[in-house]
Design an enzyme around this catalytic site. Structure first.
Site, mmCIF file in Angstrom:
data_model
loop_
_atom_site.group_PDB
_atom_site.id
_atom_site.type_symbol
_atom_site.label_atom_id
_atom_site.label_comp_id
_atom_site.label_asym_id
_atom_site.label_seq_id
_atom_site.Cartn_x
_atom_site.Cartn_y
_atom_site.Cartn_z
ATOM 1 N N GLU A 1 0.808 66.677 36.467
ATOM 2 C CA GLU A 1 1.642 67.867 35.589
ATOM 3 C C GLU A 1 2.677 66.339 35.573
ATOM 4 O O GLU A 1 3.504 66.215 34.384
ATOM 5 C CB GLU A 1 2.502 68.007 36.711
ATOM 6 N N HIS B 1 2.322 64.024 32.942
ATOM 7 C CA HIS B 1 2.109 65.066 31.501
ATOM 8 C C HIS B 1 4.056 65.269 30.642
ATOM 9 O O HIS B 1 4.934 64.542 30.090
ATOM 10 C CB HIS B 1 1.943 66.117 31.282
#
Length: 340
Positions: free
Chosen positions: A70, A73
């Site tokens: 996460e 990203h």
């Protein structure tokens, strides 16, 4: 400007692929807060950082592998945002550049950041997740359009009326592909990709279980989390079947466009573009079938997202070529009218 736009396009595609990988790895809530992770700028790794994170979120289990997915990203998306703003500033300060389009893209990247935040804070609410995916695809398409508008001299022209006549059909095909991308995003955000595991459409008496009202209702009530989906089987199956049926429509429409463009064109640029569209369409069809046959393997599922992005780029490029050709084909008629 050309190099910056090219790098930004590549970065946008990477963000889309990384977002798909994160979502398909069930790491969308790897960090329960935004923009940091468990109240920190990076994933907690030291023992004191893990203790602080666990104290702040006592009901959660810290999964570092998902948290890093996460955060990576987010780091890449943040870098992309800086690149988009650099393009925007350049366009504002440089004459004869598409300033309004660049400003719209800059606004879109801000909205994308907000959608990224809401994806986490609203616990993967499907309408937000889908909007975030569609926003990424929109950003990719608009960046390509900005590149093409900033460098129109690269477009070959031929005075061929048959290509100009394809303009309405090409626009319709673009709309068909956009609907398919939205359906794909809705399928993924509702965890409906494995609702049907047989070909060509679904197993059992699927026709009698269709529930379009629930399947496409953007408001799915209050839930602690939407991770792994909240819809029942009938709704998810309806979403999946709709995505498959529209995939066939997309295949026929885009295949027809590629064939008509190849037959009508006299220059290599248009023929190459039609071949690219045919190739991308064939690969995407094979990836879709593979997702079903092999039960959604991670690599193939991510490639399916990436090929959808390349299909969108190809179709935006084709529409720009055809629009440019239609504009060129109308010039003699306008000149003749003025002379008369």
């Amino acid at each position: 400007m050309r190099i910056l736009l090219q790098i930004t396009l590549i970065f946008t595609l990477i963000v889309i692929l990384m977002g798909a990988y994160t979502r398909l790895s069930d790491a969308g809530l790897g960090c329960p807060d935004w923009p940091g992770c468990y109240g920190q700028l990076k994933v907690p790794s030291a023992q004191d950082e893990i203790r602080q994170a666990q104290a702040a979120y006592p009901l959660l289990t810290i999964e570092q592998d998902k948290a890093w997915l996460e955060m990576i990203h987010r780091y890449i998306a943040g870098t992309l945002g800086l690149m988009v703003f650099a393009i925007w500033v350049y366009c504002l300060r440089t004459p004869n550049t598409p300033k309004r389009l660049a400003s719209f893209i800059a606004g879109l990247i801000v909205f994308q950041a907000a959608l990224g935040m809401w994806t986490v804070t609203l616990k993967l609410m499907p309408i937000i997740v889908m909007a975030h995916l569609v926003g990424g695809f929109s950003l990719l398409a608009l960046l390509l359009l900005l590149y093409l508008r900033a460098h129109p001299s690269q477009i070959e022209t031929e005075n061929h009326a048959q290509i100009a006549k394809l303009q309405p059909f090409a626009i319709v095909c673009l709309g068909v592909l956009i609907v398919q991308i939205i359906l794909g995003g809705w399928t993924s955000s509702n965890y409906a990709a494995l609702s049907c595991t047989t070909l060509p459409l679904c197993e059992g008496e699927w026709q009698s279980n269709l529930d379009f009202k629930q399947a496409f209702n953007p408001f799915q009530g209050q839930h602690d989390t939407f991770e792994f989906g909240v819809l029942d089987y009938a709704a998810r199956m309806t979403i999946h079947v709709s995505h498959r049926i529209w995939a066939l429509v997309t295949l026929v429409m885009l295949g027809t466009l590629a064939w008509r463009l190849f037959k009508s064109s006299q220059t290599q640029q248009y023929k190459r573009a039609s071949i690219y569209l045919s190739g991308a369409l064939f690969i995407q069809f094979c990836l879709g079938i593979s997702n079903i046959v092999f039960h959604l393997p991670l690599g193939i599922a991510v490639a399916h997202n990436g090929m959808a992005a390349l299909l969108l780029l190809t179709l935006v490029y084709l529409n720009f070529l055809i629009w440019h050709q239609a504009k060129y084909a109308r010039l003699p008629y306008k000149s003749q009218t003025v002379e008369n």
